[in-house]
Every structure is written in C-alpha cells, then in structure tokens.
Design an enzyme around this catalytic site. Structure first.
Site, PDB file in Angstrom:
ATOM      1  CG  HIS A   1      -0.599   0.152   2.296  1.00 24.13           C
ATOM      2  ND1 HIS A   1       0.091  -0.739   3.340  1.00 24.13           N
ATOM      3  CD2 HIS A   1      -0.289   1.374   3.309  1.00 24.13           C
ATOM      4  CE1 HIS A   1       0.087  -0.252   4.370  1.00 24.13           C
ATOM      5  NE2 HIS A   1       0.118   0.960   4.369  1.00 24.13           N
TER       6      HIS A   1
ATOM      7  CB  SER B   1       2.811   1.630   6.559  1.00 21.14           C
ATOM      8  OG  SER B   1       1.569   1.299   6.740  1.00 21.14           O
TER       9      SER B   1
ATOM     10  CG  ASP C   1       0.361  -4.261   2.826  1.00 19.50           C
ATOM     11  OD1 ASP C   1       0.843  -3.692   1.905  1.00 19.50           O
ATOM     12  OD2 ASP C   1      -0.449  -3.349   3.476  1.00 19.50           O
TER      13      ASP C   1
HETATM   14  N1  ARG Z   1      -4.586   0.279   7.589  1.00 15.80           N
HETATM   15  C1  ARG Z   1      -3.098   0.512   6.864  1.00 15.80           C
HETATM   16  C2  ARG Z   1      -2.546   1.835   7.267  1.00 15.80           C
HETATM   17  O1  ARG Z   1      -2.879   2.519   8.070  1.00 15.80           O
HETATM   18  C3  ARG Z   1      -3.081  -0.215   5.773  1.00 15.80           C
HETATM   19  C4  ARG Z   1      -3.940   0.499   4.567  1.00 15.80           C
HETATM   20  C5  ARG Z   1      -3.968   0.149   3.260  1.00 15.80           C
HETATM   21  N2  ARG Z   1      -4.766  -0.972   3.046  1.00 15.80           N
HETATM   22  C6  ARG Z   1      -6.204  -0.778   2.614  1.00 15.80           C
HETATM   23  N3  ARG Z   1      -7.014  -1.635   2.618  1.00 15.80           N
HETATM   24  N4  ARG Z   1      -6.641   0.537   2.361  1.00 15.80           N
HETATM   25  O2  ARG Z   1      -2.062   2.436   6.237  1.00 15.80           O
HETATM   26  N1  GLU Z   2      -1.009   1.257   7.613  1.00 12.86           N
HETATM   27  C1  GLU Z   2      -0.298   2.341   8.499  1.00 12.86           C
HETATM   28  C2  GLU Z   2       0.548   3.208   7.480  1.00 12.86           C
HETATM   29  O1  GLU Z   2       0.198   3.509   6.423  1.00 12.86           O
HETATM   30  C3  GLU Z   2       0.284   1.516   9.699  1.00 12.86           C
HETATM   31  C4  GLU Z   2      -0.722   1.197  10.457  1.00 12.86           C
HETATM   32  C5  GLU Z   2      -0.887   2.092  11.396  1.00 12.86           C
HETATM   33  O2  GLU Z   2      -1.394   3.236  11.346  1.00 12.86           O
HETATM   34  O3  GLU Z   2      -0.585   1.647  12.666  1.00 12.86           O
HETATM   35  O4  GLU Z   2       1.383   3.934   8.302  1.00 12.86           O
END
Ligand code: ARG
Ligand code: GLU
Length: 719
Positions: free
Chosen positions: A85, A654, A221
């Site tokens: 991502h 991330s 990921d």
């Molecule tokens: N929650 C994770 C972060 O904050 C992954 C985000 C990307 N994945 C998604 N399904 N949108 O970045």
């Molecule tokens: N998915 C998050 C990012 O893009 C990391 C997960 C979080 O927020 O802890 O940095």
C-alpha cells in the site's frame, strides 16, 4: 528549559522492567532511556548497534519512503522493502487496463526492467542533534505566542543556514514534547527509486477494506524497490547511467522467524500521535470530530464504490484515492470504539486528578500550574462548535472533492497575486500545476459530481444555518434529484473540471487568468460556500485551537515536571523512532484469545473465488496444495503469513522493519489490530498490537510464487 531537558534525560535511573508500555523513542536517546529495558526484554544489541553516527548501524538501513511511509534496505545493491500500500500509487501509475500490475503483480526479471518513478525519493538520516538551546534562544515564558513562534522560526532558520550541505542533503528541525525540545535531523535523499516487484493485489491487498485494521489478518502487504545512485554512489536524479546504490548497512533476514514472547522492535517514521491530551479533548475527538469525518466519508465512499464496481477503468483511477479515504474512515470508527471501550476519558480524568493533587500539594507548582487544566478545558469547550464545522468543511473541500480543492487553490492563487504580486503568483502556479496534473489523472467528473451532490447536502444538513449561505442552499436545492442536476451542470460549465482547460486558463497572463477564474462557476461556488466559514468559523477555530496548542506545550512541560519519576516519549511527528515490544497475543473480548501468527491455511479459509477482496491467485493455491514451501515453512510445517506484537506504531510506520533481538529482519509492519486503533491517543498494552507480514511469507512469494530467485540471491539470509 535547560532543567526540563536534563530532567527528561535523567529520569531513568530506576526503570520498571518487563513488558513495554508503548512509546516511540528517539534512536539517539536509547542508551539513556531504553537500553536497559530493551536488554531486560531480550534484546542482544547495544544502543550503538542501532544508532551510531560514526559507523554503519541499523538506522542506516531504514529510509523515509516518499515522505509518507518507511522502507528498509535489504541487500548490498540498494534493494528496498516497503508495503504494497506504500508503493500503491507507483504500481497504479504504471498500470493500465491492458497492463494491470495492480491486478496481476509486477516483477522485474533483471535490472533493466525496473521501472523509474518520477517524484519518488527515499531519505536516510545521517545524524540527530539536540538543538533545543539554539532553537529557544531569546525565548521567554511570558511572550505572546506569535512573537515566540517568530523567534523560534528565526532561530531554526539560523541553524539550517549555518550548515554546509551538499546537494540532496537537508537539515530538518522539529519540535518535540509539544515545542519544549527541538532536534535537528541531518538527512540525505536519493531521488532515483525504481519499482522492482509487487505481488498481485489478491496477495498484497488480500482482504482489502474488510480486513483492513483487523486481526487475524492474511495480507502479503509488501512491494520491492531499488535505490539508484551515480557512479560515485551519490544521490542523482534518474539517469540511465545510474547504478544500484551501495548502502552503509542492509538488514539480514532471519527465516527462523519469531515466536510468542520474543523481543521485537520496529524502526521507522511514525506520523502523528496525541498521547498527552486532556480528557476534554479526547472526549471531543471521540464524540464530535471523528463522527463528523466518518459521516462525510460514509457518503463519498458509497458513491465511489458504486462506480468502481461497474467500470474497470474507473476502478484503476480511483483505487488509490478510495483506499486512502477508506483507510482513515475505518480507523476513526475503530478509534471511537476503542476510546470508549478502554475508558480513555475516565483514565485521563484519574491521571488529571493525580496531577492536580501533586500540583496543589506544592505551592510553587500550584502557582505555575494550578489553573492550567481548567483553562485548557475551557478552551476545548469554546473550540467545540467550530471544531465540528471545521471537520465537515475540511472533508468537503479538502479531501473528498478534487474540484472544491482546486477552487480553494485558485482562491489562494488570487490572494497571493493581490497581496504579494506576480512573482509569488508564478512560483506557486508552477508548483500547483505540477501537483494537480497528477491529481486530475485520478479523477472522473461523473463520479465526482455525484460525490459532490451528496456531500453538499450532508454539509447543509449538519452545519448550523448561521455558517451557511442561505441563497446557495436554495440554488442547490433540497432534494437529491435537484442537487444532482445542479452538480452535473456545475461540473459541465466550469472551466476547471479538466486539466487541459485549467491549464489553458493558467497559461494566460496573470491578470487575465485571475479575471477568468473570477468568473468560473466552480470558483464562484466555492467562494460563496466558503465565505461564511471564512468569516465566522475559521477565525474562532484558529483562535481557540492555537491557544489550546500553546497551553498543551505548558501542560506537557508540567507533566514532565510533576511526574518526574515517569518516562515520557515525545508524540510522533514524522521523525525517526524506535518502538519495541514482544510477539504477543491478546484478548479482543471476554474468553476469546487471538494467537500471534496466521498461516497460509488461513488464506485458504478466507478464499472466495472471484471476489474482489478475497480471491486467491491460482499459483498460490497450487503451491499450497503441493505444500511446495521451500525453506519458508515454520517448524510446524506451515507458511506463516502475518504476526502481531506489542510495538507501539502509527500511520507512517507502514513499511517499517520488524527486527529481532539480534538485528535481523523478521517482518514488515503494515497495520494495527482493530481493538487497539485508539493507540494514537491512548496506548493500552493489553490490547494494542501492530500487525506485520512475516518475512518468510515475503520470501516465499518472491521465490516460489513469482520465481524471482535472483532477488533472493541478493539478500543476506540467516537462520
Ligand atoms: N491500515 C493500514 C494503514 O493505515 C493499511 C492501509 C492500506 N490498506 C487498505 N486496505 N486500504 O495504512
Ligand atoms: N498502515 C499504516 C501506515 O500506512 C500503519 C498502520 C498504523 O497506522 O499503525 O502507515
């Protein structure tokens, strides 16, 4: 101030040893603050193995990836690992309906196939220096906020200007502990970063939005890039003559993995946390601000989803925007629930009672801090109505509709021209066109006109009438069909709804462009919508918000002083940090225990053939059926996919490396578990867990799934 600084550093003669209570620590202060605890938790490295400015250390393998994620170097030829991502925008930009790398994955089978990414960079940290004294020189406690800020800004400029910097080197000075301390980060950026490999979304984004922020998880990921440099290993803009970069350090990869109870640390660039808010501010976030933003995104996501499911080209165009809007939409929902469930407000209130008890018991403290919390609470109360409108407004004009965002920029351009003249105007215009060109590529006016029509109705419904233009509300209309018709017409007649016509206008001489923009229907709409906000909301919002931030600084200093036996970490601010914990399961609810690792078996349990979130590639099913796992299975014979630990992470982490007790890579951080998403405001070691891709899954996919053995050969694999 000086006393304060040394206080923070000296606090820890006596540490409570054992499970970490969270915290995102500065790598240059680990020796004073954390090393002892880290050793007690099982770490076998020294603080200088992690951060050393004289010889290669772990920090030299960690990069700020594009300024928004983290990455790590995993080979002597500059191979960089980050999340799928995080590389998503790049993978998307190389994709088309014919060559759909999002859907099918991408693997460069030799270096000549690696794809350049204009605008992308990685940044290393050379050293971190405490510059508190210089930044706060001539600042006194009784100064007005504006004066204080102006002096600090000048001081920082002086720090930056006295250094001799080569091209691509920079110094960034950032405030810590709410502006009580300052650190300078000496950095070096490499602007030639090429895409090397990415799994298909059915691996890299497996579970998509349904599984996002959720444990148990089964997502691969990750994506792989490579840093290029000139022939002397110095940073250089993209050129065919560039060669793979040789890092000072790259992370070995441990394919024995980690088990429950093992030490782990996560090294990266966490973006923003707010761990020291008063209870009243936490309440406001959970009850007012988060719900407003969630409500707006509910609406825009529904519209985008409808079009994306119906049309492949729109799906590609909107993939990245949808994912990023959905991401925080879901996070805020989790955060509201988590704040409630962890009784964050109640806990903060108890903490504040203890704070007040200590303050009141000491006349000197009482004179300084006796009224502080009352004042702060008063400010948040005053801020509340404006914070709510501001949340709706920023979602409408800043985030979910490109056109209102463009209109906002056009308005700024006009103001710049009127106040600072043509040169300033031209400078800003150039940068703006550059930025907007990319934005328009991922924009479709049919989709957006409908988002616009739905959001504007919600805005008119939720925002109090005295902050709205009544005339405008009549024009838009009070029914869905009327609003839709209005939006369609507006998107048709405006000259800024496609990039070419916007550019035609901006290519005119400045005064003519301003005149044309002044007549544009979209710009006019924005101005009418914005006028009551600008006049009645923004000044109050800024007034109370700035005053609250300033008091927060004093509250932070007060907490450091009043709880001098406690160890405080500075809130995240997109600077390099280390967090550590243990591989650890948790109880999401009564009598339910979540284990630490997921396996390929779980991917197959979730498999829904043809589903856009839970499909599984045929090749992966085949490897699973044949148990063709190479070296990458766990001792139980299964391929580990994801695992969790009690590392305190946030957005920006991330792509951060998860590192074992000996300094080897064991995983790639990419998310947090649902029950603990409130950790940005209230970290709770019992339920806050970060989620990582197991390094063995990454290697398994690269090697067995993609057949990219040449990449594995570059890496340093240990057992
Ligand atoms: N929650 C994770 C972060 O904050 C992954 C985000 C990307 N994945 C998604 N399904 N949108 O970045
Ligand atoms: N998915 C998050 C990012 O893009 C990391 C997960 C979080 O927020 O802890 O940095």
């Amino acid at each position: 101030m000086k006393i304060l600084n040394s206080l923070v550093l000296l606090l820890f003669a006596s540490l409570c040893i054992g499970q970490s209570n969270g915290g995102m620590w500065l790598p240059n202060l680990l020796e004073q603050l954390n090393e002892e605890e880290m050793h007690a938790m099982g770490m076998e490295l020294t603080a200088s193995d992690i951060y050393d400015i004289n010889s290669g250390s772990l920090k030299d393998a960690v990069v700020h990836f594009g300024g928004f994620c983290t990455g790590e170097v995993i080979s002597s030829q500059g191979l960089v690992l980050t999340n799928h991502h995080c590389g998503y925008g790049q993978i998307q930009s190389h994709s088309s309906v014919e060559n759909n790398y999002l859907e099918d994955g991408f693997w460069a089978m030799d270096k000549s196939e690696e794809l350049p990414n204009p605008g992308l960079f990685v940044k290393f940290i050379n050293k971190i220096v405490d510059v508190t004294d210089a930044a706060l020189a001539e600042v006194s406690d009784d100064m007005e906020l504006a004066q204080r800020n102006a002096i600090i800004e000048e001081n920082i400029e002086a720090i930056v200007n006295t250094a001799e910097l080569a091209e691509f080197e920079e110094i960034e000075v950032k405030p810590f502990y709410k502006g009580n301390q300052f650190y300078a980060f000496y950095t070096i950026s490499y602007p030639d970063v090429r895409l090397v490999g990415a799994p298909p979304s059915s691996i890299g984004k497996f579970g998509a939005d349904t599984d996002n922020w959720v444990w148990p998880r089964h997502t691969g990921d990750f994506s792989i890039f490579r840093i290029y440099a000139d022939k002397d290993n110095n940073p250089a803009e993209y050129s065919e003559d560039n060669v793979p970069f040789t890092p000072k350090h790259h992370l070995p990869i441990n394919i024995s993995g980690a088990k429950e109870g093992d030490f782990t640390m996560v090294f990266g660039f966490p973006g923003r946390t707010n761990e020291y808010l008063p209870a009243s501010a936490v309440k406001q976030t959970a009850a007012i601000v988060d719900p407003a933003k969630v409500a707006m995104r509910d609406v825009s996501l529904k519209v985008m989803d409808k079009y994306m499911r119906a049309n492949e080209a729109i799906k590609i165009k909107y993939a990245s925007k949808f994912a990023s809007i959905a991401n925080y939409w879901k996070k805020w929902i989790g955060e509201m629930q988590g704040l409630e469930r962890s009784n964050a407000v109640g806990k903060k209130q108890v903490y504040e009672q203890e704070f007040m008890a200590r303050v009141n018991a000491n006349p000197e403290l009482k004179a300084k801090y006796g009224d502080l919390l009352n004042e702060l609470n008063g400010l948040y109360q005053n801020l509340q109505p404006y914070a709510e409108v501001n949340a709706y407004h920023s979602e409408l004009t800043g985030r979910n509709t490109l056109m209102l965002n463009v209109a906002y920029y056009m308005n700024r351009l006009e103001n710049l021209y009127n106040t600072e003249g043509e040169e300033a105007y031209n400078g800003f215009k150039g940068r703006l066109l550059n930025y907007l060109e990319g934005q328009y590529k991922n924009y479709d006016s049919t989709v957006e006109a409908e988002v616009f029509a739905k959001l504007i109705q919600l805005y008119f419904e939720k925002v109090p009438g005295n902050y709205l233009d009544q005339n405008l509300m009549e024009i838009v209309g009070r029914t869905d069909s009327k609003a839709m018709a209005f939006a369609k017409e507006l998107y048709k007649v405006s000259g800024i709804t496609n990039f070419e016509s916007l550019k035609t206008i901006l290519d005119l001489p400045a005064n003519e462009a301003i005149e044309a923009l002044g007549k544009d229907e979209m710009v006019l709409f924005y101005k009418k919508l914005n006028a009551p906000f600008e006049e009645k909301v923004k000044p109050n919002y800024d007034k109370y918000n700035n005053a609250a931030s300033d008091l927060q600084r004093i509250y932070m200093a007060a907490q450091l002083e009043v709880f001098s036996e406690k160890r405080f970490f500075p809130d995240a601010n997109s600077t390099m940090r280390v967090t550590y914990g243990k591989v650890d399961g948790y109880y999401p609810k009564d009598a339910v225990y979540y284990g630490t690792h997921t396996y390929l078996e779980g991917v197959m349990e979730k498999y829904v053939p043809g589903d856009y979130e839970f499909d599984v590639p045929k090749q992966l099913i085949k490897l699973y059926n044949q148990k063709d796992y190479g070296e990458y299975a766990d001792s139980n014979g299964k391929v580990p996919v994801n695992f969790i630990a009690s590392n305190h992470t946030t957005g920006g982490n991330s792509g951060s490396p998860a590192i074992d007790a000996k300094g080897n890579l064991i995983g790639l951080n990419f998310d947090r578990a649902w029950e603990g998403t409130m950790s940005d405001i209230n970290y709770d070691p019992a339920i806050c867990r970060n989620i990582m891709v197991d390094a063995r899954y990454i290697l398994f996919i690269v090697d067995k799934f993609a057949g990219a053995e040449h990449l594995i050969k570059e890496m340093t694999i240990v057992k």
